[in-house]
Design an enzyme around this catalytic site. Sequence first.
Site, PDB file in Angstrom:
ATOM      1  N   ASP A   9     -13.468 -10.988  -6.133  1.00 17.53           N
ATOM      2  CA  ASP A   9     -14.520 -11.395  -6.692  1.00 17.53           C
ATOM      3  C   ASP A   9     -15.565 -11.459  -5.226  1.00 17.53           C
ATOM      4  O   ASP A   9     -15.403 -12.208  -4.367  1.00 17.53           O
ATOM      5  CB  ASP A   9     -14.692 -13.057  -6.888  1.00 17.53           C
ATOM      6  CG  ASP A   9     -15.867 -13.656  -7.266  1.00 17.53           C
ATOM      7  OD1 ASP A   9     -16.923 -13.112  -6.904  1.00 17.53           O
ATOM      8  OD2 ASP A   9     -15.773 -14.607  -8.032  1.00 17.53           O
ATOM      9  N   HIS A  10     -16.285 -10.326  -5.269  1.00 21.87           N
ATOM     10  CA  HIS A  10     -17.252 -10.048  -3.874  1.00 21.87           C
ATOM     11  C   HIS A  10     -18.198 -11.288  -3.589  1.00 21.87           C
ATOM     12  O   HIS A  10     -18.822 -11.237  -2.514  1.00 21.87           O
ATOM     13  CB  HIS A  10     -17.910  -8.883  -3.930  1.00 21.87           C
ATOM     14  CG  HIS A  10     -16.850  -7.737  -3.931  1.00 21.87           C
ATOM     15  ND1 HIS A  10     -16.493  -7.196  -2.662  1.00 21.87           N
ATOM     16  CD2 HIS A  10     -16.197  -7.044  -4.642  1.00 21.87           C
ATOM     17  CE1 HIS A  10     -15.742  -6.279  -2.863  1.00 21.87           C
ATOM     18  NE2 HIS A  10     -15.464  -6.118  -3.892  1.00 21.87           N
ATOM     19  N   ARG A  11     -18.325 -12.208  -4.256  1.00 21.79           N
ATOM     20  CA  ARG A  11     -19.258 -13.511  -3.923  1.00 21.79           C
ATOM     21  C   ARG A  11     -18.407 -14.161  -2.856  1.00 21.79           C
ATOM     22  O   ARG A  11     -18.700 -15.035  -2.038  1.00 21.79           O
ATOM     23  CB  ARG A  11     -19.321 -14.598  -5.088  1.00 21.79           C
ATOM     24  CG  ARG A  11     -20.269 -13.861  -6.097  1.00 21.79           C
ATOM     25  CD  ARG A  11     -20.532 -14.895  -7.439  1.00 21.79           C
ATOM     26  NE  ARG A  11     -19.120 -14.856  -8.129  1.00 21.79           N
ATOM     27  CZ  ARG A  11     -18.762 -15.603  -9.245  1.00 21.79           C
ATOM     28  NH1 ARG A  11     -19.777 -16.174  -9.632  1.00 21.79           N
ATOM     29  NH2 ARG A  11     -17.731 -15.721  -9.585  1.00 21.79           N
TER      30      ARG A  11
END
Length: 173
Positions: free
Chosen positions: A145-147
């Site tokens: 999850d690149h957040r």
Amino acid sequence: VNDLILKASVEALRRVPALNTSWMGDHVQYHDGVNLAFAVPIPDGLLTPTIKDAHTKGIRQISAEAKSLIKKTQAKKLTPDEMTGHTFTVSNMGMPRLGISNFFGIINPPNAAILCVGASVAKPVVAKDGSVKAGQMMNLALCCDHRVVDGADGAEFLSSLRDILENPSLVLV
């Protein structure tokens, strides 16, 4: 092999704590300990039992707990507590029955990542002396999850995991 992968994943998470995190909607939560979920197929789907406090357990204890949770999963007797609280998930489709060499899993929210383990297959491998020999190769994929996790942290985790799997004595002591 699956028990070694589970234990190696725990050790790699300890080395790269950025992956042992969760997206909480407006902030990132860092976890002190590793609660390791792993995918178990059942006839009508897939469940992910959780080994709580896996960072405090050796490979034998992880193995015993995983086997117990697999039996409970297959008998549909898992409790909600045994399926919640995970901070990271491993999904292994490389077992002989499935034999999938590569795939990409779906991250279990709120986890930051999932490790996808493919089958070990025979392939030509170049030895240190330059000769070509038969060897076993396993594909690993990491969905992030690149957040929460950037590519550099993901690559560092995979590198640590590879080092541990290639030198299992690092987690067997």
